[in-house]
Design an enzyme around this catalytic site. Structure first.
Site, PDB file in Angstrom:
ATOM      1  N   ASP A   1      -3.216 -18.207   0.284  1.00 36.15           N
ATOM      2  CA  ASP A   1      -4.267 -18.863  -0.509  1.00 36.15           C
ATOM      3  C   ASP A   1      -4.952 -19.948   0.319  1.00 36.15           C
ATOM      4  OD1 ASP A   1      -1.843 -20.235  -0.577  1.00 36.15           O
ATOM      5  OD2 ASP A   1      -2.045 -20.890  -2.666  1.00 36.15           O
TER       6      ASP A   1
ATOM      7  N   ASP B   1      -6.323  -6.964   4.206  1.00 32.18           N
ATOM      8  CA  ASP B   1      -7.469  -6.299   3.584  1.00 32.18           C
ATOM      9  C   ASP B   1      -8.429  -7.352   3.035  1.00 32.18           C
ATOM     10  OD1 ASP B   1      -9.024  -4.223   2.398  1.00 32.18           O
ATOM     11  OD2 ASP B   1      -8.048  -4.628   0.479  1.00 32.18           O
TER      12      ASP B   1
ATOM     13  N   LYS C   1       3.152 -15.537   2.140  1.00 35.20           N
ATOM     14  CA  LYS C   1       3.303 -16.236   0.858  1.00 35.20           C
ATOM     15  C   LYS C   1       4.794 -16.556   0.714  1.00 35.20           C
ATOM     16  CE  LYS C   1       1.489 -17.760  -3.007  1.00 35.20           C
ATOM     17  NZ  LYS C   1       0.525 -18.869  -3.065  1.00 35.20           N
TER      18      LYS C   1
ATOM     19  N   ASP D   1     -12.156  -9.047   4.929  1.00 32.99           N
ATOM     20  CA  ASP D   1     -13.484  -8.994   4.297  1.00 32.99           C
ATOM     21  C   ASP D   1     -14.118 -10.388   4.278  1.00 32.99           C
ATOM     22  OD1 ASP D   1     -13.522  -6.293   3.769  1.00 32.99           O
ATOM     23  OD2 ASP D   1     -14.061  -6.516   1.661  1.00 32.99           O
TER      24      ASP D   1
ATOM     25  N   TYR E   1       0.820  -1.213   0.000  1.00 26.63           N
ATOM     26  CA  TYR E   1       0.000   0.000   0.000  1.00 26.63           C
ATOM     27  C   TYR E   1       0.858   1.269   0.000  1.00 26.63           C
ATOM     28  CZ  TYR E   1      -4.712  -1.893   0.809  1.00 26.63           C
ATOM     29  OH  TYR E   1      -5.927  -2.497   0.681  1.00 26.63           O
TER      30      TYR E   1
END
Ligand code: IPM
Ligand code: MG
Length: 357
Positions: free
Chosen positions: A223, A247, A191, A251, A140
């Site tokens: 994942d 982020d 990751k 959600d 970001y």
């Protein structure tokens, strides 16, 4: 000593839901809490008022405030603006200017709302996860970034995913401390099979973990974490992850509960100064209709009392009041189910107030 609370309603339903949370804050003042509430524009409202999403006066206010309550930012009328003037920039500016590196996003399933989840009740009953998202670093904010032209005239977009050891160290400590106060299990999501930045992330989290022998630490690729969240979410207690992974996963976790309108969040700096806001966005489609759910914002006030103002008893009082309102079967449209009574934003705020005795 009086505490200054910056009230930033923002855009869309932010205005309506913050008004209900302010009623609760005003009530707390009557309860003996010495608060000074000061309102300022941010996001699209900041652009409308002062030509930028984080106006200078708003920035000055939040810097001197003890705590910040934010509604939501964004709206279709601002989408064509240059990137640096868009409402989201106001939010990102608040996070970086205030050093709010630790974002706490709980995903709790209220037993009264078990029907609202699209997952089977046995998968989500009793769900209580805390996602700790790094909020001021990673892709970001990483430099260099931009859109440039290659030698052949084709354009390419680029961003940088970068984390220093100290950034990982401090977010890991926040997550371990929270795990210590909860179920003592921490899953770090990365990751590391592909990204060097994740390899270092994992190494630093391991190192910090040596100081927290009481916490069971595990690692998961992002994942797989997305898949496990949907498959068997109750395996998680606390999760810690990078800005962008957080982020996305937050959600998904929020939706497990079926009611994103119920979930608060906290963004904290190194001294527990915090910005508190509902997890959901500005919902332009229902803005101004008086039907938005104010409970996530009211519960954000509870988080503020707990994490920044050191008033756990008052925080419990708000949580209990919200529980009672749900017990009574009162519901905004987003959490409505058969046999319940549908009400609007203001009535929901009033219903909580009536329980705050
Ligand atoms: C969030 C939002 C923001 C983010 C946007 C609005 C910039 O999605 O708080 O999760 O990506 O962090
Ligand atoms: Mg998001």
């Amino acid at each position: 000593m009086s505490k200054k609370i910056a009230i930033l309603p923002g855009d869309g339903i932010g205005v309506e839901i913050v008004a209900e949370a302010v009623k609760v804050l005003e009530h707390l003042k009557g309860d003996g809490l010495d608060l000074e509430l000061v309102e300022a524009p941010v996001g699209g409202a900041g652009y409308d008022a002062a030509g930028k999403p984080l106006p200078d006066e708003t920035l000055a206010l939040v810097k001197e405030a003890d705590s910040i309550l934010l509604g939501a930012v964004g709206g279709p009328q601002y989408e064509k603006l240059p990137r640096e003037l868009r409402p989201e920039r106001g939010l990102l500016g608040l996070r970086s200017e205030l050093g709010l590196f630790a974002n706490l996003r709980p995903a709790i399933l209220y037993p009264q709302l078990a029907d609202a989840s699209s997952l089977k009740p046995e998968v989500v009953a009793g769900l209580d996860i805390m996602i700790v998202r790094e909020l001021t670093g990673g892709i970001y904010f990483g430099e260099p970034r931009g859109i440039r032209e290659k030698a052949n005239g084709e354009r390419e977009g680029f961003n940088t995913l970068v984390y220093s050891e100290s950034e990982v160290d401090r977010i890991a400590r926040v997550a371990f401390d929270i795990a210590m106060k909860r179920g003592k299990r921490l899953c770090s999501v990365d990751k590391a099979n592909v990204l060097e930045v994740s390899e270092l992330w994992r190494e630093v989290v391991e190192r910090v973990g040596e100081e927290y022998q009481g916490v069971e630490l595990s690692h998961m690729y992002v994942d797989n974490a997305a898949m496990q969240l949907v498959k068997w979410p109750k395996q998680f207690d606390v999760m810690v992850t990078k800005n962008m992974f957080g982020d996305i996963l937050s959600d998904a976790a929020a939706m497990l509960t079926g009611s994103i309108g119920m979930l608060p969040s906290a963004s904290l700096d190194a001294n527990s100064k915090g910005m508190y806001e509902p997890i959901h966005g500005s919902a332009p489609d229902i803005a101004g209709k008086g039907i938005a759910n104010p409970l996530a914002t009211i519960l954000s006030v509870a988080m503020m009392l707990r994490y920044s103002l050191d008033e756990p008893v008052l925080a419990d009082k708000i949580d209990t009041a919200v529980g009672r309102v749900l017990d009574k079967g009162l519901r905004t449209p987003d959490i409505m189910s058969a046999g319940c009574k549908q009400i609007g934003t203001v009535e929901m705020g009033d219903a909580v107030m009536a329980e705050l005795v």
